[in-house]
Each structure stands twice: as C-alpha cells, then as structure tokens.
Write an enzyme that holds these catalytic residues in place. Structure first.
Site, mmCIF file in Angstrom:
data_model
loop_
_atom_site.group_PDB
_atom_site.id
_atom_site.type_symbol
_atom_site.label_atom_id
_atom_site.label_comp_id
_atom_site.label_asym_id
_atom_site.label_seq_id
_atom_site.Cartn_x
_atom_site.Cartn_y
_atom_site.Cartn_z
ATOM 1 C CB ALA A 65 38.281 38.220 41.597
ATOM 2 N N GLY A 108 35.399 34.137 42.160
ATOM 3 C CA GLY A 108 35.112 34.448 40.769
ATOM 4 C C GLY A 108 35.344 33.278 39.843
ATOM 5 C CD GLU A 111 30.948 35.066 41.728
ATOM 6 O OE1 GLU A 111 29.997 35.659 42.251
ATOM 7 O OE2 GLU A 111 32.088 35.585 41.623
ATOM 8 C CD GLU A 131 33.204 35.179 46.610
ATOM 9 O OE1 GLU A 131 33.228 35.136 45.373
ATOM 10 O OE2 GLU A 131 32.751 34.247 47.321
#
Length: 257
Positions: A65, A108, A111, A131
């Site tokens: 992200a 992300g 994911e 993360e």
C-alpha cells in the site's frame, strides 16, 4: 475509458487489468484501487469476457500500500477512508479472477493477489506480509487469507517475522497455482486465463460460488448449497449443449445462459 493508474485490454475472452504506477512499484493508493475495481466490475458485466487477469510489471505486481497516504492517519481517518473497502468489492466479482504475479507482491499487493481466485507467478515472484516492520499488521485480509492458504506456521512466520515466500515455496504451500518462466509468465498466464474463459459461463460463476462457500459455511450447509447450484444448472442451455456435445463427441458451443 481512460484511467490514470491502470491499463486495460481484452485478449479474446480475457479482460486484462494492469497496475500502472511503475515509479512507485505499483504501490496501491485509493485512486488506483477504485480504478481497478471499476474496471473489474465493468468486465464482470460484459458478456464477452469470461475471465479476468490482474497483473503488474515484471519487477513488481504491487510492492504494498502507499504508506504516504496513511502515515499520519488516525483510527477515524482509516475508518472513514474507503481504501480497504475496495477489497470487499473484489470479493463480489462473480467471474473467475486470476492474478499474474511477477516480482514483489508485498503487503497490500499480496492481499490483492490473494483476493483473486487463483494466482500464477513468474519464477522471480516474492510474496510477503511485512507490515510488522511498520508497526502494524495486515488489514486487507492478509492474516486471514494467508493462514487459510499456507497454514498457521508459515503464516505466522511471514506476519510476525517478515518472511518472504519464493514463487516455488508459494506453490508448494498452496498459495500459487502455477509457476512460469520469467520470460513467458504473462503469455502463459493469459493462456491459463484463456482456457478458463472458454468454459461454460454460468457454470464457471456457480462453481466459483460453491468453492468460496467452503470458507463461509459448515460442511453440511456447504453440501446443500452445492447441490442446489448443481440442480440449478440443469435449467441452462449450456447444460443441454454440454451434455449433447459429450454424447455426440463434438465441441460444445456455449451460450452463456
């Protein structure tokens, strides 16, 4: 339609969506995710598309992200930001979705790949949920989907200790369907998605629904749901066509209804 952060094209019955923030290694920001899901929903509604392929670049599927968007956020800021909600939109896509991963699929980006129905990877692909190094945990499904895919031991190693999985390890642990050579991975991924796209459209959608029910229902409820979907397909022209083609030893001509 013209997009700022993605590229789209059609390859036969495959709708291709390519993440396109090369300078940021395809880091996912809200605008990119909204564009991605707008394109995916458009392909989902297009009868000429049977399967979708999500990809990035050879260097990075998506390196995570965009941390700049959330570095100074408060809990309320995150609650009111529809960024992670875009993953929920992906879960509502009815047609099969394949992620073609090369290079980094981290945070992300990992994911996003896991939210697709299947993952194919180049030999250089690396999967991770790092993360913890930012003082946070995965927030778009990483703790859940990774554990379901690879098991508790490997998932904890990745999420607590920042372990990356190679493409070969990811296939070994059940995260990845196919591993292809670096030089041909996208062509191979398109061929893989193309095979799926040529199959009976209604049956594809209901088969996906039935498999996904495994993660949401107890066994007996899932069996009952599968049986109802199975019976339902006997109302379609494709069931009549497919069985007639089998009996008469010819190729089926799917109608999509």
């Amino acid at each position: 339609m013209t997009y700022e952060y993605i590229l789209t094209r059609e390859e036969g019955r495959v709708g291709v969506v390519q993440l396109n923030r090369p300078k940021a290694l395809n880091a996912l920001n809200k605008a990119l995710m909204v564009e991605l899901m707008d394109a995916m929903e458009a392909y989902d509604a297009n009868a000429d598309i049977g399967c979708m392929l999500v990809t990035g670049s050879a260097k990075a599927f998506a390196a995570g992200a965009d941390i700049k968007e959330m570095a100074n956020a408060t809990p309320v800021d995150m609650l009111n930001n529809p960024f992670i909600d875009q993953w929920d939109r992906l879960s509502k896509i009815s047609k099969p979705v394949v992620a073609a991963v090369s290079g980094y699929a981290l945070g992300g980006g990992c994911e996003l790949a896991m939210a697709c129905d299947m993952i194919v990877a180049s030999e250089s692909a690396k999967f991770g949920q790092p993360e913890i190094n930012l003082g946070i945990i995965p927030g778009a499904g990483g703790t859940q989907r990774m554990t379901l895919a690879v098991g508790k031991a490997v998932a904890l190693d990745m999420i607590l200790n920042g372990r990356f999985l190679s493409a070969q390890e990811a296939q070994q642990f059940g995260l990845v369907n196919r591993v292809y050579p670096n030089e041909s991975y996208l062509e191979d991924a398109l061929a893989f998605a193309g095979e799926i796209a040529e199959r009976a459209p209604v049956a594809l959608r209901l088969a996906k629904e039935a498999v996904n029910a495994v993660f949401e229902m107890p066994l007996q409820a899932g069996l009952n749901h599968e049986r109802k979907l199975f019976y339902m397909l006997f109302s379609t022209a494709d069931q009549k066509e497919g069985m007639d083609a089998f009996v008469n030893k010819r190729k089926a001509d799917w109608k999509g209804h």
